[in-house]
Design an enzyme around this catalytic site. Structure first.
Site, PDB file in Angstrom:
ATOM      1  CG  PHE A   1      24.323  -1.848 -27.780  1.00  0.00           C
ATOM      2  CD1 PHE A   1      23.751  -0.676 -27.320  1.00  0.00           C
ATOM      3  CD2 PHE A   1      24.631  -2.844 -26.870  1.00  0.00           C
ATOM      4  CE1 PHE A   1      23.492  -0.495 -25.971  1.00  0.00           C
ATOM      5  CE2 PHE A   1      24.360  -2.680 -25.515  1.00  0.00           C
ATOM      6  CZ  PHE A   1      23.792  -1.501 -25.064  1.00  0.00           C
TER       7      PHE A   1
ATOM      8  N   GLY B   1      26.582   2.043 -33.350  1.00  0.00           N
ATOM      9  CA  GLY B   1      25.716   2.156 -34.513  1.00  0.00           C
ATOM     10  C   GLY B   1      24.256   2.396 -34.178  1.00  0.00           C
ATOM     11  CG  HIS B   2      20.503   1.210 -31.925  1.00  0.00           C
ATOM     12  ND1 HIS B   2      19.734   1.559 -30.839  1.00  0.00           N
ATOM     13  CD2 HIS B   2      19.639   0.757 -32.850  1.00  0.00           C
ATOM     14  CE1 HIS B   2      18.468   1.306 -31.091  1.00  0.00           C
ATOM     15  NE2 HIS B   2      18.384   0.819 -32.302  1.00  0.00           N
ATOM     16  CG  PHE B   3      20.260   5.639 -33.556  1.00  0.00           C
ATOM     17  CD1 PHE B   3      20.096   4.965 -34.763  1.00  0.00           C
ATOM     18  CD2 PHE B   3      19.288   5.489 -32.588  1.00  0.00           C
ATOM     19  CE1 PHE B   3      18.968   4.199 -35.002  1.00  0.00           C
ATOM     20  CE2 PHE B   3      18.160   4.711 -32.813  1.00  0.00           C
ATOM     21  CZ  PHE B   3      17.999   4.065 -34.019  1.00  0.00           C
TER      22      PHE B   3
ATOM     23  CB  VAL C   1      18.493   4.664 -28.229  1.00  0.00           C
ATOM     24  CG1 VAL C   1      17.294   3.920 -27.663  1.00  0.00           C
ATOM     25  CG2 VAL C   1      18.219   6.159 -28.265  1.00  0.00           C
TER      26      VAL C   1
END
Length: 151
Positions: free
Chosen positions: A45, A48-50, A55
């Site tokens: 994750f 893309g986050h971020f 985070v």
């Protein structure tokens, strides 16, 4: 009582990338569970986050707390497997009063603390919180449903 990753995988159907509990530190039957999730930069994750400020999504912190609750429900008073996890589903059906206090970032170790508020054969309610370095990063009231997969 403690559970290692092998015992966790015997109880939960989740697998990479959705298995979000690495170890159980303690279970007090009928009362509570304490588990950990080691947060690595290699988590999918974070791509893309971020990308420039990774985070852990709050929804995944909540899912980790729910998985700890499931482990609590699937473990009997002697530390054994309470039911056949292949024939039983454990669904997160309610989240109340969720709060996210600070970001969880790579390198953090989430301490998942879940206290049973109401236990029955079909519905369980919990007070859950996640901590990093002794500070609460998230908390919520969780409601979970236990269902037999046999028709």
């Amino acid at each position: 009582m403690e559970l290692d990753i092998k015992a966790i995988m015997e109880r939960l159907p989740h697998r990479y990338p959705m298995l979000l509990v690495d170890r159980v530190l303690d279970i007090v039957p009928g009362k509570s569970i304490v588990a950990i999730k080691n947060v690595s930069i290699n988590e999918p994750f974070f791509e893309g986050h971020f990308p420039h400020h990774p985070v852990m999504p709050g929804v995944l912190i909540t899912e980790a707390m729910a998985q700890a609750a499931a482990l609590f429900s699937f473990t009997d008073d002697d530390g054994g497997l309470k039911c056949d996890s292949a024939k039983t589903a454990y669904y997160l059906v309610g989240i109340d009063e969720a709060r996210f206090r600070r970001p969880v970032v790579p390198g953090d170790q989430l301490r998942l603390e879940v206290q049973a508020e109401r236990l029955s054969r079909a519905i369980c309610k919990y007070q859950a919180r996640a901590l990093v370095d002794g500070q609460i990063v998230a908390e919520a009231k969780l409601m979970c449903a236990i269902r037999s997969l046999e028709a």
